[in-house]
Motif scaffolding. Structure first.
Motif, PDB file in Angstrom:
ATOM      1  N   PHE A  16      96.828  32.197  10.987  1.00  0.00           N
ATOM      2  CA  PHE A  16      95.982  33.380  10.920  1.00  0.00           C
ATOM      3  C   PHE A  16      95.584  33.829  12.326  1.00  0.00           C
ATOM      4  O   PHE A  16      95.304  33.006  13.193  1.00  0.00           O
ATOM      5  N   PHE A  17      95.550  35.142  12.515  1.00  0.00           N
ATOM      6  CA  PHE A  17      95.317  35.677  13.854  1.00  0.00           C
ATOM      7  C   PHE A  17      94.096  36.575  13.884  1.00  0.00           C
ATOM      8  O   PHE A  17      93.630  37.079  12.855  1.00  0.00           O
ATOM      9  N   GLY A  18      93.604  36.790  15.104  1.00  0.00           N
ATOM     10  CA  GLY A  18      92.502  37.703  15.336  1.00  0.00           C
ATOM     11  C   GLY A  18      92.803  38.572  16.532  1.00  0.00           C
ATOM     12  O   GLY A  18      93.902  38.526  17.091  1.00  0.00           O
ATOM     13  N   SER A  19      91.821  39.363  16.946  1.00  0.00           N
ATOM     14  CA  SER A  19      92.002  40.301  18.052  1.00  0.00           C
ATOM     15  C   SER A  19      91.086  39.915  19.205  1.00  0.00           C
ATOM     16  O   SER A  19      89.867  39.851  19.049  1.00  0.00           O
ATOM     17  N   LEU A  20      91.683  39.649  20.374  1.00  0.00           N
ATOM     18  CA  LEU A  20      90.911  39.233  21.544  1.00  0.00           C
ATOM     19  C   LEU A  20      90.643  40.433  22.437  1.00  0.00           C
ATOM     20  O   LEU A  20      91.541  41.233  22.727  1.00  0.00           O
ATOM     21  N   SER A  21      89.408  40.557  22.901  1.00  0.00           N
ATOM     22  CA  SER A  21      89.027  41.639  23.806  1.00  0.00           C
ATOM     23  C   SER A  21      87.913  41.162  24.727  1.00  0.00           C
ATOM     24  O   SER A  21      87.266  40.139  24.479  1.00  0.00           O
ATOM     25  N   TRP A  22      87.682  41.931  25.792  1.00  0.00           N
ATOM     26  CA  TRP A  22      86.658  41.591  26.795  1.00  0.00           C
ATOM     27  C   TRP A  22      85.458  42.506  26.614  1.00  0.00           C
ATOM     28  O   TRP A  22      85.607  43.713  26.384  1.00  0.00           O
ATOM     29  N   ASP A  23      84.260  41.918  26.739  1.00  0.00           N
ATOM     30  CA  ASP A  23      83.039  42.700  26.540  1.00  0.00           C
ATOM     31  C   ASP A  23      82.464  43.251  27.841  1.00  0.00           C
ATOM     32  O   ASP A  23      81.375  43.830  27.841  1.00  0.00           O
TER      33      ASP A  23
END
Length: 285
Positions: free
Chosen positions: A186-193
């Motif tokens: 299962f995957f998710g979405s990585l982002s920078w805050d």
């Protein structure tokens, strides 16, 4: 010429002094064994020290080339490892291949290579950071190519000129990267805050996914940019939940963007074909 002669005549006493000093040292060296040994020993020490300093300077000047060679070797080993993982998973999914154990050609089974580039401009303190490298279209670089360091994912190529390319790194809110916990599906979405350059957030990870602090986060492979299994970072902590159905994890990034000198730009030989098929499918929506 006249001024030179005047200078030599005016300093003749000093020249005579140095000449007599040299002559006296030669006589002492030739006629006294003890002084000769002392002078030879001192000369050897001085020569050795000079050689040591010269060797250190040469080694330091060669570090850039050595680092580049190590980066290329690490890249080759990493691609080979990912290729083997891809082949093992394919064989495990289709046991019929074990009958002949005839693996397909590696260029077809794992169509990735890389180009090493040096960083010429970098920022880590802005809200939207960018990286410029010294490779461009003349080196086969195109937009939407993945970029990695010797530690993990860096970003994606955004704009390309003949000799330079601009990369959107993970430290830019515009970039969202599909990631998963190593060993999982299962995957998710990585982002920078936009806060700490050492951390990012992995959102939209299903609640039933099992993980622990320190688990490795890797690329999911669900894109034409990165192959599956490239390290992104490690789980540092569970972040704030935006939805009861999904996790939000705080990820410590593997790449140290503040010390980034060289990168590897990944080339996917099947990228254009995959993107064309996906775009054609979207037209039917």
């Amino acid at each position: 010429m006249r001024k030179l002669l005047e200078f030599l005549v005016g300093k003749r006493h000093w020249f005579l002094f140095f000449l007599l000093e040299v002559l006296s040292l030669v006589l002492v060296y030739r006629n006294n064994a003890y002084q000769r040994n002392v002078m030879l020993s001192s000369a050897n020490v001085l020569t050795g020290h000079i050689s040591s300093v010269a060797s250190s300077i040469t080694s330091y000047l060669n570090l850039r080339e050595v680092n580049r060679e190590l980066l290329e070797r690490n890249g080759q080993l990493e691609l080979r490892m990912l290729e083997l993982q891809d082949q093992i998973e394919a064989l495990a999914a289709d046991t019929a291949r074990f009958e002949g154990l005839a693996l397909p050609d590696s260029a077809e089974a794992f169509p990735y290579s890389f180009v090493v580039a040096d960083v010429v401009s970098n920022s880590v303190t802005r809200l939207a950071n960018y990286i410029t490298v010294d490779k461009g279209s003349a080196d086969g670089i195109r937009p939407d190519m993945g970029v990695v360091s010797n530690r993990g994912v860096v970003g994606i190529v955004s704009t390309v000129s003949e000799r330079f390319s601009v990369i959107i790194p993970l430290l830019n809110p515009k970039l969202r990267l599909s990631c998963k916990v190593r060993g999982g599906s299962f995957f998710g979405s990585l982002s920078w805050d936009g806060r700490d350059a050492a951390y990012a957030n992995l959102d939209e990870l299903p609640r039933h996914v099992e993980f622990q602090k320190g688990d490795t986060i890797v690329t999911s492979g669900y894109s034409a940019v990165f192959p599956e299994g490239i390290i992104v970072g490690i789980v540092d902590d569970e972040g704030k939940r935006h939805d009861d159905n999904f996790y939000s994890l705080r990820i410590k990034l593997a790449t140290d963007f503040g010390a980034l000198n060289s990168v590897r730009i990944i080339r996917n030989f099947h990228q254009s074909e995959q993107l064309e098929v996906e775009q054609e499918a979207k037209k039917n929506d």
